[in-house]
Scaffold this motif. Structure first.
Motif, short mmCIF file in Angstrom:
data_model
loop_
_atom_site.label_atom_id
_atom_site.label_comp_id
_atom_site.label_asym_id
_atom_site.label_seq_id
_atom_site.Cartn_x
_atom_site.Cartn_y
_atom_site.Cartn_z
N ALA A 1 0.70 -1.18 0.15
CA ALA A 1 0.06 0.01 0.12
C ALA A 1 0.85 1.31 -0.01
O ALA A 1 0.38 2.44 -0.62
CB ALA A 1 -0.78 0.02 1.11
N LEU A 2 2.15 0.96 0.62
CA LEU A 2 3.05 2.48 0.76
C LEU A 2 4.02 2.54 -0.45
O LEU A 2 4.70 3.52 -0.52
CB LEU A 2 3.74 2.24 1.97
N GLU A 3 3.88 1.62 -1.40
CA GLU A 3 4.61 1.88 -2.44
C GLU A 3 4.75 3.11 -3.07
O GLU A 3 5.83 3.74 -3.63
CB GLU A 3 4.31 0.79 -3.78
N PRO A 4 3.59 3.91 -3.24
CA PRO A 4 3.55 5.37 -3.80
C PRO A 4 4.36 6.30 -3.07
O PRO A 4 4.94 7.36 -3.43
CB PRO A 4 2.07 5.73 -3.73
N PHE A 5 4.74 5.74 -1.73
CA PHE A 5 5.55 6.98 -0.98
C PHE A 5 6.90 6.47 -0.90
O PHE A 5 7.75 6.83 -0.16
CB PHE A 5 5.07 6.82 0.60
N GLY A 6 7.43 5.44 -1.58
CA GLY A 6 8.56 4.94 -1.89
C GLY A 6 9.09 3.91 -0.75
O GLY A 6 10.34 3.83 -0.31
#
Lengths: 164, 299, 787
Positions: free
Chosen positions: C760-765
């Motif tokens: 889920a946190l992929e967009p935040f790197g």
């Protein structure tokens, strides 16, 4: 410091019992150690696990966070007062059918909290059941079968009510 | 788990309780209400009073009395009674909403409003609600009765305006007008259930304008506090201004030095400060949604 | 008179639990419900994590009203008992300092016992603890395993660098070659924090000593009464084993924590002997947190070598494992053989090397907690596969699929010393993906991200090595105990059956499931079978319940004895039916002559004949019973796939479950209802570890998450609804085809949930976060990503 004791009266599961307790004696210990009602359990000392839940004057309370002297004169219901082996309460039957218990240590408290929920809300949603049981810790079941059991018991109790 | 021994005094009236506090004033004496703050402290050894004065037998300190302009919650009223009181939900929902957010059903059945408020636990739920409600606290002491506005009551962690030998007897919760609205929202600790942050809001409106606002928080600071910059931002604002909740909530920590925000095993001060803004916004949005929906209409 | 046979097979059916009625009515007795009139023991724990003891003055405590006796470690030493709790698994070079039941000259963590008060009631006993005056000389403490090996602080003189063992498994050269040849190397540093087991029943013991007979009975919260007996007899108390009875009555959860021999039951029993009577002790929850063996405590560096198509070439793992202040029984086995051997997970990994440095620290001893070793190992592999997949821009599910061990490869020998018995890994994985609608979730994830909502899906496969065995192989690797289980099946003359087995229930429902096993073997109604467990006087020997062994090993022992009984009964049947044994068939409880179905006799009728002894074959002894020490030829290997869909609230870091799917394969299922219950509970504990649970120490060695106020356990309103399914791949070598299910879900759930949140946190790197993924941890990661 004083070791004065106080005479109190508790009506436990319909039977009136008189006993002498130190003021500091917690209700759970009065029930278990003095009166022999070992159904309610001790699981923590922070009012968080709910294993000690009993009804005092019809309402679920954590008996580890109440002095026995505070309950003087009260009606107390423990799991021993819920149903007998040959005449189980619908909640007890449902917990067995739905596999709502494993080790069973939290179960007496869980049953008494669930009973109170069904007294207040005979047809609770699953979310309402989960919220109502937030003060009763179970480490074995993952709760889902407990929720199932309360639902099943509610349906059965409502059907019985309707049939009356 | 096992409280130390103490002398137990059961009293039948508030006056008797005051006398008892005075009589044992030279010893460590404490009042027992529901016991849900005191007993855990005694069991863990954090408190070991020599004398405990039990208010449980004082019937006059129990119950909710609805007046014309305010509802009186007597000190020994359990949280559950407040959380279930339809009159309060109608007249000022911030208090029952906070009461309903406390602990679990077993705790709410025994813990008392007076005990909670008088304890001034920074993470308790009722203090912020009392501030937002602009409640009045009634105290009885050796010199008689006095009234303390909630705004002056909570002074520090476990410290209130109550003097030694004084007893909190009741709290008056003013009724809201038909165009007013209130809300309490909370981020609970996943372990203890206490508030990491709780925000209470009361909005008084005149048409689409916010005529007055009281916003207070607990959990974030060493005691419950009003969020005055948030209130300032709100007053005069419009209910139709969709950016208002976020803008106002963004000022939640304007007046507060960062070191004042609690920092512990449960949450860092940075996270708490952030949660304070998020929950202030949520509380404001909830309250604004409730304006005019009748949930707090008089009668 | 026996009741009527069941119509359908009892093995595999969801029989209601016979344990339940007593538990539901409050009639069932737990340890603290025993010996209601006994004196109470309270145990003083160290105030500091590390200190030398200058003096202990008990005189004021002895003077108090209601106090019967006060003892210290010096009293225990003077009594001449062996006083050394041992570890049960030796490793090369292992340092094994003495572990006294009460400390004498030094304390090494805040749970160390210093004195015991015996008093007339609980309150008086605890009052007196306050009057025991201990003079400490404080020492600096060390709490992290990776820091311990570099520290100037020495926990035990015998291990100046705090290293208890330095363990290696696998071929380091082969791994080096694999890494050189591979297209890509992914690496991750990860920590698996300490878990407090939190059985809702605190540990307890009640002991009764009869001086005239020298008989000592101890009721206690035990997962293995016979192990407790042999340890108390040989290692701590020196009480003759044949005069020592250990009883585990109802036990309120264990999850590993009640396997071990702790000082407390030894102190309690020792006090009973000193006083010549009955005493009891129950831990407060605070003491449980400070003394129940914690789980996990790993600090790991892992590297995975793969080709760009996702084919895994090699895995390299180095772990510092915290052991705490003393070596508990499985403390050495858990982070070594139970951990390094499972790193292959479900994948054909040609080269694996693992090094584990076990370190002493000034903390609560660490030992096996549900999933023990396997949970930690699978977490490493399932986490790094996700890390690698993202780096290679591959779907993590497809990387898994590429490397799955195919069904035709079984038995499959891994690069880390195990031979997997059987597996249909892809079938279970596909079932889980189908249930969770993996493709659909990915599409939704993409759409929601556009609107600023962050959905994550996590998938984890797992294999578990269950039923620690066989004895000979374990012994070669250092085990100081066998891997067998004892089971007795005894017909009574009336045709009912008693089963005694050396496993010990803490909520699993053995009295129900093992009765089902016996009933199925014997063809008798399940209600005609009674199961006895947990009492060293009633059960000949036993190894107990841990490592998912009760079904496969305990069940195996019961089945084997059942088969022996059937064979003896067959001889009697042939004799009575005047047929050759080869011509006598056994079906559903009845022997009949092949081709002559009317010439038949039931096994329950034969029981009477066997005990009469009037009409049985010559040379045959009367009676109809058998005892087996079933020693499995291998572990069993349950497996499965868990998948979670979560949504992260970027404002608060809160993780909300949308779906949770578990597909478990534990081989044959004795009782599907109970299997599902085990899966549910395992998921809950796995989610707890992933999201909220961790025992933290400050620099002084104080347990700051020292109560339920700080330690966040999953609750009814914090857990999702589970969707469970199963596949059935029987174990080919287990007598009843079962593989065990006690730990599986705990192992699968944790990496599935962490993978979901990190996804889920992929967009935040964010490519990795260490557990527990509390709201604040997640929010901090998001906040860092945004800045």
């Amino acid at each position: 410091m004083t070791t004065d004791t106080h005479e109190i009266t508790l009506t436990v599961n319909g039977t009136t019992r008189e006993l002498r307790v130190e003021p500091r004696t917690l209700l759970i210990h009065a029930l278990r150690d003095e009166l022999g009602y070992t159904g309610p359990k001790v699981g923590c000392e922070t009012t968080l696990c709910g294993a000690c839940t009993v009804h005092v004057d019809g309402k679920p309370v954590k008996s580890c966070t109440m002095l026995a002297v505070q309950a003087d004169g009260a009606d107390v219901t423990t799991v021993e007062g819920l149903g007998e082996a040959d005449e189980l309460h619908p909640l007890q039957t449902a917990f067995q059918e739905e596999h709502g218990l494993q080790c069973g240590y939290c179960t007496p408290g869980m049953l008494l909290t669930a009973l109170s929920l069904l007294e207040d809300e005979p047809d609770p949603t699953r979310a309402e059941i989960r919220e109502a049981l937030e003060g009763n810790l179970c480490r074995c079941t993952g709760y889902q079968n407990i929720v199932d059991a309360v639902e099943t018991a509610a349906a059965r109790m409502n059907a019985a009510e309707g049939a009356d | 788990m096992y409280p130390a021994s103490f002398e137990y005094v059961a009293v039948d009236s508030a006056e008797e309780a005051i006398d008892s506090l005075a009589e044992h004033g030279d010893r460590e004496v404490t009042l027992l209400a529901g016991g849900h703050s005191l007993l855990p402290m005694m069991k863990s050894g954090l408190a070991s009073p020599e004398v405990v004065v039990d208010l449980g037998g004082v019937d006059a300190l129990s119950g909710i009395e609805r007046g014309d302009d305010a509802t009186r919650i007597n000190a020994m009223t359990e949280y559950a009674a407040v959380a279930d009181d339809e009159g309060l939900w109608s007249d000022n929902p911030v208090v029952p909403e906070a009461a309903a957010a406390i602990g679990d059903v077993q705790v709410r059945n025994v813990g008392t409003v007076g005990g909670n408020v008088a304890h001034s636990d920074p993470a308790a739920d009722l203090p912020a609600a009392m501030l937002a409600a602009d409640a009045t606290i009634h105290a009885l002491g050796p010199d008689g009765e006095r009234e303390i506005p909630a705004a002056d009551f909570f002074q520090a962690m476990f410290t209130t305006a109550l003097a030694d030998g004084e007893l909190l007897t009741a709290i008056d919760v003013p009724h809201l007008g038909s165009d007013d609205a209130a809300a309490y929202v909370k981020k609970a600790s996943p372990s203890s259930g206490y508030a990491l942050v709780g925000v209470a809001v009361v909005l008084e409106t005149d048409g689409e304008e916010i005529a007055d606002a009281r916003v207070a928080a607990n959990g974030a600071f060493d005691h419950a506090m009003a969020l005055e910059p948030v209130e300032e931002e709100l007053v005069g604002g419009s209910l139709d201004d969709e950016s208002l909740p976020e803008r106002a909530a963004g000022r939640a920590t304007d007046d507060v030095e960062s070191y004042l925000v609690l920092d512990d095993e449960q949450a860092s001060s940075e996270y708490r400060a952030h949660l304070l803004e998020v929950y202030a916004e949520r509380a404001l949005e909830t309250a604004i949604d409730r304006v005019g929906d009748g949930s707090n209409a008089d009668g | 008179m026996a009741s009527e046979p069941n119509a359908e097979s009892v093995f595999g059916s969801s029989v209601e639990r016979r344990e339940d009625v007593g538990l539901l009515t409050g009639d069932a007795e737990f340890t603290d419900d025993k010996l209601q009139d006994a004196a109470h023991v309270a145990i003083l724990r160290s105030q500091f994590a590390h200190a030398t003891i200058e003096e202990i003055d008990v005189s004021a405590a002895e003077e108090r009203d209601g106090v019967l006796a006060v003892y210290t470690g010096a009293d225990v030493e003077e009594s001449g008992v062996p006083n050394d709790i041992p570890t049960a698994w030796m490793l090369p070079g292992l340092v094994t300092p003495q572990y006294r039941i009460m400390a004498t000259d030094k304390v090494r963590h805040t749970g160390d016992a210093l004195a015991a008060v015996v008093a007339e009631d609980r309150y008086a006993a605890y009052d007196a603890l306050d009057d025991v005056d201990v003079t400490y000389d404080r020492l600096e403490a060390v709490t992290r395993p990776d820091e311990a090996v570099e520290s100037d602080v020495t926990v035990h003189e015998e291990a100046p660098d705090n290293v208890a063992f330095d363990f290696e498994l696998g071929d380091a050269d082969a791994v080096d070659e694999a890494f050189e040849a591979a297209d890509h190397v992914a690496s991750v540093d990860l920590e698996q924090p300490r878990i407090i087991p939190n059985a809702v029943e605190p540990r307890a013991a009640a002991a009764s000593y009869d001086p005239s007979s020298d008989e000592l009975t101890v009721w206690m919260t035990s997962q293995n009464p016979h192990l407790h007996r042999v340890l108390m007899s040989t290692a701590t108390l020196g009480h003759p084993e044949h005069k020592l009875r250990i009883v585990a009555p109802e036990v309120g959860g264990g999850f590993g924590s009640k396997i071990y021999h702790y000082p407390d039951e030894a102190i309690t029993a020792w006090c009973a002997k000193q006083l010549g009577g009955s005493v009891k002790w129950q831990a407060t929850r605070t003491q449980s947190y400070a003394t129940d063996c914690h789980g996990r405590d790993h600090v790991t560096e892992a590297e995975l070598a793969l080709d760009s198509d996702g084919t895994i070439r090699g895995l390299r793992v180095e772990t510092h494992a915290g052991l705490g202040a003393h070596l508990s029984q499985f403390a050495t086995a858990t982070p070594s053989y139970l951990y390094a051997t499972i790193l292959s997970s479900e994948y054909a990994i040609p080269a694996i090397h693992c090094r584990v440095i076990g370190a002493f620290t000034n903390t609560t001893p660490v030992d096996a907690y549900r999933g023990a070793g396997r949970a930690e190992g699978i977490y490493v592999t399932e986490r790094i596969v996700d890390v690698a997949a993202r780096e290679l821009d591959l779907d993590p599910v497809e990387v898994r699929r590429t490397n799955l061990i195919p069904p035709e490869e079984f038995p499959y020998e891994t690069a880390v010393a195990l031979v997997y018995d059987s597996g249909e890994y892809e079938e279970a994985m596909d079932r889980a993906l189908e249930l969770i609608d993996y493709e659909g979730v990915r599409e939704r994830q993409e759409k929601l991200r556009e609107g600023g909502r962050y959905l994550g899906v996590g998938v984890a496969n797992f294999v578990e090595s269950a039923g620690l065995s066989p004895s000979k192989a374990a012994g070669e690797l250092g085990a100081q105990a066998g891997g067998w289980e004892a089971g007795v099946v005894r017909f009574h003359p009336s045709g009912t059956v008693s089963v005694a087995v050396g496993t010990a229930d803490q909520g699993q429902g053995h009295r129900t499931t093992l009765a089902q096993v016996a009933a199925a073997e014997l063809g008798v109604p399940v209600d005609d079978v009674e199961v006895v467990e947990g009492d060293t006087d009633e059960v000949p020997q036993g190894m107990g319940t841990y490592g998912s062994r009760s079904g496969p090993v305990g069940g195996g022992a019961v089945a084997q004895s059942g088969r022996k009984v059937v064979e003896k009964a067959r001889s009697i049947a042939a004799h009575k039916l005047e047929a050759s044994e080869d011509d006598v068939e056994f079906d559903d409880g009845t022997f009949h002559v092949v081709g002559a179905p009317d010439r038949s006799i039931s096994i329950q009728e034969l029981a009477y004949a066997a005990y009469l002894g009037h009409d049985i074959p010559d040379e045959m002894e009367p009676g109809l019973e058998a005892t087996s020490y079933y020693d499995p030829e291998n572990f069993t290997f349950p497996f499965g796939t868990h998948a979670a869909v979560v949504e992260v609230d970027p404002d608060t870091g809160e993780v909300e479950f949308h779906r949770y799917v578990a597909v478990d394969d534990c081989g044959e299922q004795i009782n599907p209802m109970i299997v599902e219950g085990q899966v549910h509970g395992g998921i809950a504990q796995g989610i707890g570890a992933a999201l909220s649970e961790a025992a933290n120490y400050d620099d002084n060695g104080t347990l700051v998450s020292g109560s339920m106020n700080e330690y966040a356990l999953p609750r009814s309103d914090s857990l999702p609804e589970y969707e469970t399914d199963s596949t059935v791949t029987p174990s080919p070598h287990n007598p009843i085809g079962v593989k065990g299910v006690g730990e599986s879900a705990t192992i699968g759930a944790t990496p599935a949930v962490v993978n979901a949140v990190v996804d889920a946190l992929e967009p935040f790197g964010v490519d990795h976060l260490d557990m527990p993924l509390t709201d604040e941890t997640v929010w901090t990661a998001i906040d860092g990503g945004e800045r």
